[in-house]
Scaffold this motif. Structure first.
Motif, PDB file in Angstrom:
ATOM      1  N   VAL A   3       3.716   2.179  10.430  1.00  0.00           N
ATOM      2  CA  VAL A   3       3.638   1.180   9.363  1.00  0.00           C
ATOM      3  C   VAL A   3       3.456  -0.200   9.989  1.00  0.00           C
ATOM      4  O   VAL A   3       4.082  -0.519  11.003  1.00  0.00           O
ATOM      5  CB  VAL A   3       4.924   1.198   8.491  1.00  0.00           C
TER       6      VAL A   3
ATOM      7  N   ARG B   5       8.496  11.482   3.521  1.00  0.00           N
ATOM      8  CA  ARG B   5       7.673  10.431   2.909  1.00  0.00           C
ATOM      9  C   ARG B   5       8.518   9.337   2.244  1.00  0.00           C
ATOM     10  O   ARG B   5       8.316   8.153   2.492  1.00  0.00           O
ATOM     11  CB  ARG B   5       6.722  11.072   1.899  1.00  0.00           C
TER      12      ARG B   5
ATOM     13  N   ARG C  21       8.934   5.300   3.279  1.00  0.00           N
ATOM     14  CA  ARG C  21       8.632   4.239   2.316  1.00  0.00           C
ATOM     15  C   ARG C  21       9.833   3.308   2.136  1.00  0.00           C
ATOM     16  O   ARG C  21       9.677   2.083   2.090  1.00  0.00           O
ATOM     17  CB  ARG C  21       8.199   4.850   0.986  1.00  0.00           C
TER      18      ARG C  21
ATOM     19  N   THR D  93       1.331  -1.786   4.989  1.00  0.00           N
ATOM     20  CA  THR D  93       0.304  -0.755   5.030  1.00  0.00           C
ATOM     21  C   THR D  93       0.711   0.254   6.092  1.00  0.00           C
ATOM     22  O   THR D  93       1.210  -0.121   7.148  1.00  0.00           O
ATOM     23  CB  THR D  93      -1.098  -1.347   5.305  1.00  0.00           C
TER      24      THR D  93
ATOM     25  N   SER E 242       0.857  -1.175   0.000  1.00  0.00           N
ATOM     26  CA  SER E 242       0.000   0.000   0.000  1.00  0.00           C
ATOM     27  C   SER E 242       0.901   1.235   0.000  1.00  0.00           C
ATOM     28  O   SER E 242       1.230   1.752  -1.065  1.00  0.00           O
ATOM     29  CB  SER E 242      -0.945  -0.009   1.196  1.00  0.00           C
ATOM     30  N   CYS E 243       1.387   1.658   1.151  1.00  0.00           N
ATOM     31  CA  CYS E 243       2.146   2.910   1.225  1.00  0.00           C
ATOM     32  C   CYS E 243       3.485   2.869   0.488  1.00  0.00           C
ATOM     33  O   CYS E 243       4.023   3.915   0.131  1.00  0.00           O
ATOM     34  CB  CYS E 243       2.343   3.338   2.679  1.00  0.00           C
ATOM     35  N   THR E 244       4.020   1.701   0.235  1.00  0.00           N
ATOM     36  CA  THR E 244       5.293   1.596  -0.494  1.00  0.00           C
ATOM     37  C   THR E 244       5.084   1.572  -2.003  1.00  0.00           C
ATOM     38  O   THR E 244       6.046   1.712  -2.761  1.00  0.00           O
ATOM     39  CB  THR E 244       6.096   0.361  -0.045  1.00  0.00           C
TER      40      THR E 244
ATOM     41  N   ASN F 202       1.247   4.859   7.077  1.00  0.00           N
ATOM     42  CA  ASN F 202       1.127   6.276   6.773  1.00  0.00           C
ATOM     43  C   ASN F 202       2.521   6.851   6.544  1.00  0.00           C
ATOM     44  O   ASN F 202       3.276   7.038   7.497  1.00  0.00           O
ATOM     45  CB  ASN F 202       0.422   7.011   7.919  1.00  0.00           C
ATOM     46  N   ALA F 203       2.824   7.125   5.278  1.00  0.00           N
ATOM     47  CA  ALA F 203       4.131   7.699   4.933  1.00  0.00           C
ATOM     48  C   ALA F 203       4.107   9.225   4.964  1.00  0.00           C
ATOM     49  O   ALA F 203       5.118   9.860   4.724  1.00  0.00           O
ATOM     50  CB  ALA F 203       4.563   7.202   3.551  1.00  0.00           C
TER      51      ALA F 203
ATOM     52  N   ILE G  31      -4.641   1.192   8.252  1.00  0.00           N
ATOM     53  CA  ILE G  31      -3.336   1.210   8.906  1.00  0.00           C
ATOM     54  C   ILE G  31      -3.476   0.484  10.241  1.00  0.00           C
ATOM     55  O   ILE G  31      -3.689   1.082  11.292  1.00  0.00           O
ATOM     56  CB  ILE G  31      -2.833   2.662   9.101  1.00  0.00           C
TER      57      ILE G  31
ATOM     58  N   TYR H 294      -3.679   0.374  -2.951  1.00  0.00           N
ATOM     59  CA  TYR H 294      -3.547   1.649  -2.254  1.00  0.00           C
ATOM     60  C   TYR H 294      -4.834   2.081  -1.569  1.00  0.00           C
ATOM     61  O   TYR H 294      -4.805   2.676  -0.507  1.00  0.00           O
ATOM     62  CB  TYR H 294      -3.075   2.700  -3.262  1.00  0.00           C
TER      63      TYR H 294
END
Length: 184
Positions: free
Chosen positions: A131, A152, A156, A115, A41-43, A117-118, A90, A68
Motif C-alpha cells: 500500500v 483483505r 484495508r 492506493t 482506492s483500496c480502502t 493491493n488488499a 499501486i 477505484y
C-alpha cells in the motif's frame, strides 16, 4: 494557581490519549485551522467514513474521492496516464498524484490518498498488502510505502489507520513550525 494550570494540562493530555485517531485528527485540524480531502482506492471510503463519524468534522473535511479504477484516478484526480502506465496504480507516484489531485479539486490545505493491493491475489505484479499513502500539505507531497499483512479487510483497516496517523503527524509537524504544538 500553578497547580491548577498543571492539573488542567494533565487532564488535556489524558483526554488526548483517549481519543480515537480520527478525533485526534479533528482536534489537530481545528487547532491548525486546516481543511482536508481524502482520495481512496483500496480502502473504498473507510477513511472518509471514520472522519465523518466525528461530530463537527464538516468544518474541516471538505471532500472524499473513491477512485477505484485507473480511469477514475485519471478523470477525477488527474493522475497522469503516463504514471499509471509506467508505474501502475499501486505506486508512490500514483499516491502523490492522487493526493495532489484531491487537494486541488477540493481546494484544501491537506489531502491524503491511499492506493494498494488488499488482495486476495497479486495485482500489477504487486504483492498483496503493498500500500502507498500520499500526504499533501500546503504544496508539499510525500508518499509512504507499507507492507501490511492479513486478510483483505485487515489490510484495508491497517491502511486507513495509517493514513489517519500520517495526517496527524503532518499536521502536528506543521503546528510545531508555527509554535502552536502541544509538544514541548
Amino acid at each position: 494557581m500553578e497547580d491548577k494550570k498543571d492539573s488542567m494540562k494533565e487532564k488535556e493530555k489524558a483526554d488526548t490519549r483517549r481519543m480515537s485517531p480520527e478525533e485526534e485528527l479533528y482536534r489537530l485540524l481545528s487547532k491548525a485551522e486546516l481543511s482536508i480531502a481524502v482520495a481512496e482506492s483500496c480502502t473504498g471510503g473507510m477513511v472518509c467514513s471514520r472522519l465523518v463519524s466525528v461530530p463537527g468534522i464538516s468544518e474541516y473535511f471538505k471532500e472524499g474521492f473513491i477512485t477505484y479504477t485507473n480511469k477514475a484516478k485519471r478523470k477525477t484526480l488527474e493522475v497522469s496516464k503516463s504514471t499509471l502506465k509506467k508505474q501502475g496504480a499501486i505506486s508512490g507516484q500514483t499516491a502523490k498524484e492522487m493526493a495532489i489531485g484531491a487537494a486541488m479539486n477540493a481546494d484544501t490545505d491537506l489531502a491524503v490518498s491511499i492506493t494498494g493491493n488488499a488482495g486476495p491475489s497479486a495485482d500489477e505484479d504487486k504483492p498483496v498488502g503493498l500500500v502507498y499513502i500520499g500526504v499533501y500539505l500546503k504544496g508539499k507531497v510525500k508518499a509512504y510505502e507499507f507492507s501490511f499483512e492479513g486478510e483483505r479487510q485487515d489490510i484495508r483497516e491497517q491502511a486507513a489507520n495509517e493514513a489517519i496517523r500520517l495526517c496527524c503527524k503532518a499536521v502536528e509537524k506543521s503546528l510545531e513550525k508555527t509554535g502552536k504544538s502541544d509538544k514541548h
